[in-house]
Design a protein around this motif. Sequence first.
Motif, short mmCIF file in Angstrom:
data_model
loop_
_atom_site.label_atom_id
_atom_site.label_comp_id
_atom_site.label_asym_id
_atom_site.label_seq_id
_atom_site.Cartn_x
_atom_site.Cartn_y
_atom_site.Cartn_z
N ILE A 60 -4.70 -26.53 16.34
CA ILE A 60 -5.45 -25.76 16.71
C ILE A 60 -5.48 -24.72 15.74
CG2 ILE A 60 -7.50 -24.50 17.01
CD1 ILE A 60 -6.87 -26.15 20.32
N ASN A 61 -4.18 -24.03 15.50
CA ASN A 61 -3.99 -22.35 14.96
C ASN A 61 -3.97 -23.50 12.88
OD1 ASN A 61 -3.92 -20.22 15.84
ND2 ASN A 61 -3.04 -20.37 17.09
N VAL A 116 -4.46 -19.47 20.46
CA VAL A 116 -5.13 -19.74 18.88
C VAL A 116 -5.85 -18.47 18.27
CG1 VAL A 116 -7.28 -21.13 18.29
CG2 VAL A 116 -5.37 -21.57 20.02
N ASN A 149 -7.27 -26.25 12.58
CA ASN A 149 -8.60 -25.82 12.08
C ASN A 149 -9.93 -27.10 13.00
OD1 ASN A 149 -10.66 -23.99 10.31
ND2 ASN A 149 -10.74 -23.90 12.36
N SER A 162 -10.38 -19.62 14.87
CA SER A 162 -10.45 -21.42 14.72
C SER A 162 -10.88 -21.64 16.14
CB SER A 162 -8.96 -21.56 14.75
OG SER A 162 -8.26 -21.52 13.61
N ARG A 163 -10.90 -21.16 17.20
CA ARG A 163 -11.43 -21.12 18.78
C ARG A 163 -12.79 -20.60 18.39
NH1 ARG A 163 -10.98 -16.49 21.84
NH2 ARG A 163 -8.84 -15.79 20.52
N ALA A 190 -2.58 -25.10 21.56
CA ALA A 190 -2.67 -24.12 20.74
C ALA A 190 -1.88 -24.12 19.59
CB ALA A 190 -2.25 -22.61 21.13
N ASN A 191 -0.68 -24.81 19.06
CA ASN A 191 -0.12 -24.29 17.56
C ASN A 191 -1.29 -25.67 17.09
OD1 ASN A 191 1.54 -22.87 18.94
ND2 ASN A 191 3.15 -24.43 18.69
N VAL A 227 -5.39 -21.75 25.30
CA VAL A 227 -5.44 -21.27 23.73
C VAL A 227 -6.40 -20.47 23.92
CG1 VAL A 227 -8.30 -22.76 22.82
CG2 VAL A 227 -6.33 -24.50 23.49
#
Lengths: 411, 411
Positions: free
Chosen positions: B322-323, B355, B326, B359-360, B319-320, B351
């Motif tokens: 992806i944040n 997130v 992106n 971005s998700r 999750a981090n 996620v």
Amino acid sequence: MSGGTPQEALRRRHLGAVLREVHLSGPVSRAALAARLGLNRSTIMALTRELAAGGLVVEEPTRGTGRAGRPSLLVSPAADRAHVLAFDVGVDWLAAARVGLGGVVLDRRWTVRRRKYPDLDDVVTVLAGFARELDAAAPPGTVRVGAGAAFCGMIRPRDGMVRLAPNMGWADQAFGVELGRRLGLSAPVPVGNEAHLGALAEHVRGAGAGHRNVVYLHGDVGIGGGVIVGGRLLDGDGGYGAEAGHMVVNPHGGRPCNCGSRGCLEAEVGEAALLEAAGRRGPAGREGVRAVVTAAARGDPAARRAVRRAGDWLGVGVANLINLFNPGVVIFGGMLRELYPAASAQVSARVAANVLAVSRERVRLAVSALGDDATLVGAAELAFSRVLTDPLDVLAPAAAEGGRRAGQEVR
Amino acid sequence: MSGGTPQEALRRRHLGAVLREVHLSGPVSRAALAARLGLNRSTIMALTRELAAGGLVVEEPTRGTGRAGRPSLLVSPAADRAHVLAFDVGVDWLAAARVGLGGVVLDRRWTVRRRKYPDLDDVVTVLAGFARELDAAAPPGTVRVGAGAAFCGMIRPRDGMVRLAPNMGWADQAFGVELGRRLGLSAPVPVGNEAHLGALAEHVRGAGAGHRNVVYLHGDVGIGGGVIVGGRLLDGDGGYGAEAGHMVVNPHGGRPCNCGSRGCLEAEVGEAALLEAAGRRGPAGREGVRAVVTAAARGDPAARRAVRRAGDWLGVGVANLINLFNPGVVIFGGMLRELYPAASAQVSARVAANVLAVSRERVRLAVSALGDDATLVGAAELAFSRVLTDPLDVLAPAAAEGGRRAGQEVR
């Protein structure tokens, strides 16, 4: 591979390269330009003459040259002639500035945001009013070559759509398009996230100058992030990258965050967490942060605990970012310019404990050099990027068509 | 700006661009090359002829062309003629391969690491032996155009120095230089971190193909990270970026990590944590992970708890990332190819919870497409990068000087 003959494409690329160099490094001799760009001096002379004729640079003899022979002319950005309009929609304020080539802020307007949740029309009306005032105050003969805006939210780069700005209560608002329309332009105003643009500005002419890899953290109500990777702004697939404020640092039992999650960096370090930990209900915003930091410096136990607590969480976030980006510098902007110096011991302790030695060796932690101007200067860089890519493309319509394309206006 | 005339520099750049396209996308018609590179067909013909004469590509008529007129020739990488040696020093094994242009693994050697803490000479002796075997087995007339290595540690890109490899007990070992010397080359072998090179390989020809932004996580004893940002490998100032395994996810009371810190992602998700949580003392390594995952699938309560626990921590890390990045895709390699499918519910839950929605929207989670070959293929890409930048520079000395520079050898 672009339009025109290869020679023409090459000349345009060279014009852009010369103008970029002058814009970024300020007054520079033709000889130095030739050396830096690997071009011969007659080519440089032809290019700077063309840029001077277009009003983008000024050529003057170098001062103190009493020698015989032809002195190398000094080439400077024509800051007072070629400028852009830069806008900044912050959490607490609305601002606009006229920024000259070379990054000089020439004139500015600023106001506190009167409504907590303004609508699109409120915001654009204020900014368009600022633009009229700035245009009216610009000296005759000056040329507006672009416009750009910074916004405290997640922005779709293509059209400046505000996808999400929880602090304003906005989702999917056509800010770039609407601002362009109200300025009488035929294209949307390019818009960037405020922390992304702050990173860009600090990289170009602030505490990150000369570094290939830069992490910028911008504190307000939340914590925004902007990252320069290998000399370029990290955007991500949709333009939503570098959201360091929503890195989860406290995954079990963390404080609730505006984004709907818990334990995000901004939930633990942001203004609300700091004030609450200090037991204060007074004014939020920069003043509130400053009051806590001042009280901590005077020995107030609750304020000291609050600053230390925020510094420890900030340190966890900073350590993670150093491990991920191996940057040359981490820069603290916005309200973190107040918090970081007060909590640097806690931040450094986390960096020492949690960052791999090889990445810790040379990294520097620093406060923003541009201060509250960082986002406006970054918005100006966004506006300048087109003229720096192809100066002719900007000059030609500005002269021929009355300059209504993408922010141009001849006065 | 480089040596030679501008025309010569342009021709070399075009040769590199054509070879890169053929190397990356496989057999392609001259017409398609002309379209993709924006060059006219006579220019393309001259370039592909030159590459064919140098033995780097093969030109054949397109199959099934019964029409009149000149058919567009199909240009393929000469995988069986131009190859590199790729090496991989993993936590548990040593491997080497002969990899042909186009990324085809033609021949390989592999062995378990017999000593837990081998010294530099042990490792280089095994790899140099593999290289002799691979060279001896290569058909006559083939050309070695480079060499590259992947290593499970933190690598200084300039000279392939292993700065830190805790799992091997190494600090500041001149691996790239020593391997180059033992192969009889006059330059160090280029070396990259195994997860960086895994990311590169997955981006070029695996689960990340076609994406601008890719996060790759490689699980072994630890967790390595490799990130593609805007199409380029994130390196950081020293080459030590993307250390996702040392992102602190459990800052208070986390498990001790090999790096000396606590609560790192790899301390919570790595093999040791998984086996300990499952109450197992059996064989570590991939077999140990597979045993826990299999037991969890059969309903063993301790194994199920261990998999869920590791999945939750892995989800926090993902999750981090992806944040922050992106990305279009997050790819799980190494032992995470076993763990992720078993724990995908926990990862997806994190996620969804942590997130930001924007971005998700489009991110995909996937296991490595190249599997255990990812690091070797990445090491080969590192070796190919020079020939793709300037094919002439490789061909000329390979023919003229007996090819002892930077991994070249004519057989």
